[in-house]
Design an enzyme around this catalytic site. Structure first.
Site, PDB file in Angstrom:
ATOM      1  N   ARG A  47      38.944  37.011  60.133  1.00  0.00           N
ATOM      2  CA  ARG A  47      38.449  36.300  58.945  1.00  0.00           C
ATOM      3  C   ARG A  47      38.191  34.814  59.213  1.00  0.00           C
ATOM      4  NH1 ARG A  47      41.093  38.848  53.582  1.00  0.00           N
ATOM      5  NH2 ARG A  47      40.789  41.022  54.149  1.00  0.00           N
ATOM      6  N   ASP A 100      41.701  33.170  38.951  1.00  0.00           N
ATOM      7  CA  ASP A 100      41.924  33.522  40.357  1.00  0.00           C
ATOM      8  C   ASP A 100      42.144  32.227  41.123  1.00  0.00           C
ATOM      9  OD1 ASP A 100      41.281  36.362  41.999  1.00  0.00           O
ATOM     10  OD2 ASP A 100      41.314  34.560  43.256  1.00  0.00           O
TER      11      ASP A 100
HETATM   12  C1  LIG Z   1      42.549  42.733  45.481  1.00  0.00           C
HETATM   13  S1  LIG Z   1      42.043  41.498  44.318  1.00  0.00           S
HETATM   14  C2  LIG Z   1      42.411  42.307  42.769  1.00  0.00           C
HETATM   15  C3  LIG Z   1      41.267  42.195  41.781  1.00  0.00           C
HETATM   16  C4  LIG Z   1      41.490  42.955  40.477  1.00  0.00           C
HETATM   17  N1  LIG Z   1      42.656  42.501  39.787  1.00  0.00           N
HETATM   18  C5  LIG Z   1      41.559  44.446  40.723  1.00  0.00           C
HETATM   19  O1  LIG Z   1      42.640  45.035  40.671  1.00  0.00           O
HETATM   20  O2  LIG Z   1      40.518  45.052  40.982  1.00  0.00           O
HETATM   21  C6  LIG Z   1      43.399  40.326  44.448  1.00  0.00           C
HETATM   22  C7  LIG Z   1      43.026  38.941  43.922  1.00  0.00           C
HETATM   23  O3  LIG Z   1      44.236  38.179  43.800  1.00  0.00           O
HETATM   24  C8  LIG Z   1      43.915  36.834  44.107  1.00  0.00           C
HETATM   25  N2  LIG Z   1      45.142  36.116  44.468  1.00  0.00           N
HETATM   26  C9  LIG Z   1      45.917  36.257  45.568  1.00  0.00           C
HETATM   27  N3  LIG Z   1      46.942  35.392  45.549  1.00  0.00           N
HETATM   28  C10 LIG Z   1      46.818  34.679  44.407  1.00  0.00           C
HETATM   29  C11 LIG Z   1      47.568  33.621  43.815  1.00  0.00           C
HETATM   30  N4  LIG Z   1      48.659  33.115  44.398  1.00  0.00           N
HETATM   31  N5  LIG Z   1      47.138  33.130  42.626  1.00  0.00           N
HETATM   32  C12 LIG Z   1      46.031  33.640  42.025  1.00  0.00           C
HETATM   33  N6  LIG Z   1      45.287  34.634  42.526  1.00  0.00           N
HETATM   34  C13 LIG Z   1      45.666  35.143  43.713  1.00  0.00           C
HETATM   35  C14 LIG Z   1      42.926  36.946  45.255  1.00  0.00           C
HETATM   36  O4  LIG Z   1      42.143  35.778  45.387  1.00  0.00           O
HETATM   37  C15 LIG Z   1      42.114  38.170  44.858  1.00  0.00           C
HETATM   38  O5  LIG Z   1      40.920  37.818  44.214  1.00  0.00           O
END
Ligand SMILES: C[S@@+](CC[C@H](N)C(=O)[O-])C[C@H]1O[C@@H](n2cnc3c(N)ncnc32)[C@H](O)[C@@H]1O
Length: 278
Positions: free
Chosen positions: A41, A149
């Protein structure tokens, strides 16, 4: 042992510096098994900005270069999502939660939903579609989704509401026409209709930080986010969620996640669906 021959030197020391920074700033754990993923990445950015030197890249992180820190966080977060992912959650909302909130909130006529970790927006737009189907004929109701996010790139994409048409496989032709407008110049793209966008406010928020909003929320979706966090971070997060959700409010989590041994404030009422104790 490294499994791939790499174009640039990427030592265990580089990896530990990067993983320590990512865990401290996002809660995302990066065990040694993730070394290849981290390299793949980051290598294109390190090639472009640091002539392939992970030493210089790590120095920039240690020297507090905000742009590079943001680039690192955006590159590491896993943003996989889809419209109506885990469809049973949306069915549950329409069948049980919305009818219940119609009665419970009949004096305030207000409903607040938080999509925490909304990625590129498919989750909050799916919520907006459900809300629209249920509340469109109840004009005096004030219903809104807060979508947050940590990753600025995915949020920008989410707020634009623009998607490749192949992302819409879950929708019938009629549904596509109801919720999306086809691009005139680029017909492979669609844009979410503005009446759906109006339900949602997008904001950047790191879930590890203090929640700035007052709330309270009737429903929180935090799905497929905590899998990357350690147990202590998960406990703290759900404690803070419990302070922002109304008694009896609903908490939806991802298919491989559980609140067992994580939170006593939420009780299970269905498959990955919980309610805050009254
Ligand atoms: C796999 S996606 C999930 C998207 C959606 N909730 C779903 O289930 O389809 C995980 C998201 O969590 C966000 N994320 C990870 N760590 C985070 C944090 N500490 N605070 C806010 N968002 C976070 C990532 O940027 C990513 O967009």
């Amino acid at each position: 042992m490294d499994r791939t021959a790499r174009e640039f030197e990427f030592s265990d020391r580089h990896f530990s510096k990067i993983s320590a920074f990512v865990t401290a700033h996002t809660g995302i754990l990066l065990p040694p098994a993730k070394k290849d993923m981290v390299y793949s990445r980051l290598s294109k950015h390190v090639r472009k900005l640091f002539q392939g030197s992970f030493d210089t890249f790590c120095d920039a992180i240690e020297n507090g270069d905000d742009e590079i820190k943001e680039l690192l966080i955006n590159a590491i977060t896993t943003n996989l999502t889809a419209f109506f992912r885990e469809k049973h959650h949306f069915d549950y909302l329409k069948q049980y939660v919305f009818p219940e909130l119609m009665l419970k909130n009949k004096t305030t006529k207000r409903i607040r939903i938080w999509s925490a970790g909304c990625s590129t927006g498919e989750e909050p737009y799916s919520l907006a579609i459900c809300l629209h189907e249920f509340f469109n004929d109840k004009k005096d109701w004030d219903v809104k989704v807060l979508a947050t996010d940590l990753d600025a790139n995915v949020l920008e994409q989410a707020a634009s509401g623009i998607y490749a048409i192949e992302r819409l496989t879950q929708f019938s032709e009629n549904e596509k026409k109801s919720w999306f407008t086809r691009g005139k110049v680029n017909t492979d793209l669609v844009k979410v209709k503005s009446f759906l966008q109006n339900y949602i406010v997008f904001k950047r928020l790191n879930l590890l930080h203090t929640f700035p909003m007052r709330g309270p929320f009737d429903v929180i979706f935090c799905r497929n986010v905590i899998i990357y966090f350690d147990k202590a971070t998960q406990r703290d997060l759900f404690h803070r969620f419990s302070e922002k959700i109304l008694p009896g409010g609903y908490m939806f989590i991802g298919h491989s996640e559980t609140l067992f041994n994580i939170s006593e404030q939420f009780v299970s009422v269905g498959n990955t669906i919980y309610r805050r104790q009254s």
